[in-house]
Design an enzyme around this catalytic site. Structure first.
Site, PDB file in Angstrom:
ATOM      1  N   ASN A 165      14.829  -2.272  -1.775  1.00 49.61           N
ATOM      2  CA  ASN A 165      13.971  -1.137  -1.350  1.00 49.61           C
ATOM      3  C   ASN A 165      14.372   0.023  -2.251  1.00 49.61           C
ATOM      4  OD1 ASN A 165      11.592   0.153   0.232  1.00 49.61           O
ATOM      5  ND2 ASN A 165      13.313   1.192   1.100  1.00 49.61           N
ATOM      6  N   VAL A 186       4.261   1.837  -4.737  1.00 48.08           N
ATOM      7  CA  VAL A 186       4.862   0.697  -3.712  1.00 48.08           C
ATOM      8  C   VAL A 186       5.641   1.490  -2.750  1.00 48.08           C
ATOM      9  CG1 VAL A 186       6.682  -1.252  -3.847  1.00 48.08           C
ATOM     10  CG2 VAL A 186       5.199  -0.938  -5.713  1.00 48.08           C
ATOM     11  N   PRO A 187       5.097   1.389  -1.704  1.00 46.13           N
ATOM     12  CA  PRO A 187       5.422   2.497  -0.699  1.00 46.13           C
ATOM     13  C   PRO A 187       6.907   2.288   0.168  1.00 46.13           C
ATOM     14  CG  PRO A 187       3.862   0.937   0.262  1.00 46.13           C
ATOM     15  CD  PRO A 187       4.175   0.713  -1.147  1.00 46.13           C
ATOM     16  N   CYS A 188       7.981   2.496  -0.577  1.00 49.14           N
ATOM     17  CA  CYS A 188       9.255   2.349  -0.147  1.00 49.14           C
ATOM     18  C   CYS A 188       9.441   3.391   1.050  1.00 49.14           C
ATOM     19  CB  CYS A 188      10.284   2.307  -1.149  1.00 49.14           C
ATOM     20  SG  CYS A 188      10.100   3.537  -2.187  1.00 49.14           S
ATOM     21  N   HIS A 189       8.658   4.614   0.898  1.00 53.53           N
ATOM     22  CA  HIS A 189       8.675   5.543   1.856  1.00 53.53           C
ATOM     23  C   HIS A 189       8.524   5.236   3.247  1.00 53.53           C
ATOM     24  CE1 HIS A 189       4.773   5.900   0.229  1.00 53.53           C
ATOM     25  NE2 HIS A 189       4.378   6.465   1.561  1.00 53.53           N
TER      26      HIS A 189
END
Length: 168
Positions: A125, A134-137
């Site tokens: 991540n 790519v929503p790593c948040h």
């Protein structure tokens, strides 16, 4: 050698650097405070991949602008990600986390079929090359606490608040 094109776009969270190949977006990253945005540059205007890359950059910039305006919840721009097989699997799983939702590292590990891989999921991540798209948040700690974010924890908080506000 893969030809890429890049640009820097302004966002409510500061400048974002976008890099694309002719196949898709390779990188979306916050520009460090010590680096001044260049306004974009192209590696090779004569390469066919550069035309495709410029089109993909424009698509990504447009979709990110819509996201920040609260008008987009899903990204459809093509991606061209480099990483290990495991990293790519984690990033693919991250892409299934819906707008405004959060997931824990352990949940991602379970979804990948390896519940013991929480730390490896966290490491993958952290190496996500395509912030926001790519929503790593959207990944949080086991108890719901916000954990590290390459763009900084304040940006992570902003992104999550933005998504929640957009939903309601």
């Amino acid at each position: 050698m893969i030809t890429t094109v890049e640009q820097v776009m302004d966002t409510p969270l500061g400048p974002l650097r976008l890099v694309a190949s002719g196949r898709g977006i390779c990188k979306v990253a916050f520009v460090p405070d010590t680096v001044q945005p260049t306004g974009g540059r192209e590696a090779d205007d004569t390469a066919p991949a550069t035309e495709d890359g410029r089109r993909i950059l424009d698509m990504a910039a447009g979709q990110l602008t819509e996201y920040f305006a609260g008008e987009r919840t899903v990204f459809t721009v093509p991606l061209d990600l480099s990483g290990t097989g495991f990293q790519r699997a984690v990033w693919q799983q991250l892409s299934t986390v819906r707008f405004g939702q959060v997931v824990a590292y352990g949940d991602l590990a379970v979804a990948l079929g390896n519940p013991a891989a929480q730390q490896a999921v966290g490491a993958a991540n952290g190496r996500n090359p395509v912030a926001i798209i790519v929503p790593c948040h959207r990944v949080v700690g086991r108890n719901g606490n916000l954990t590290g974010y390459a763009g900084g924890i304040e940006r992570k908080k902003w992104l999550l608040r933005h998504e929640m506000a957009t939903l309601f």
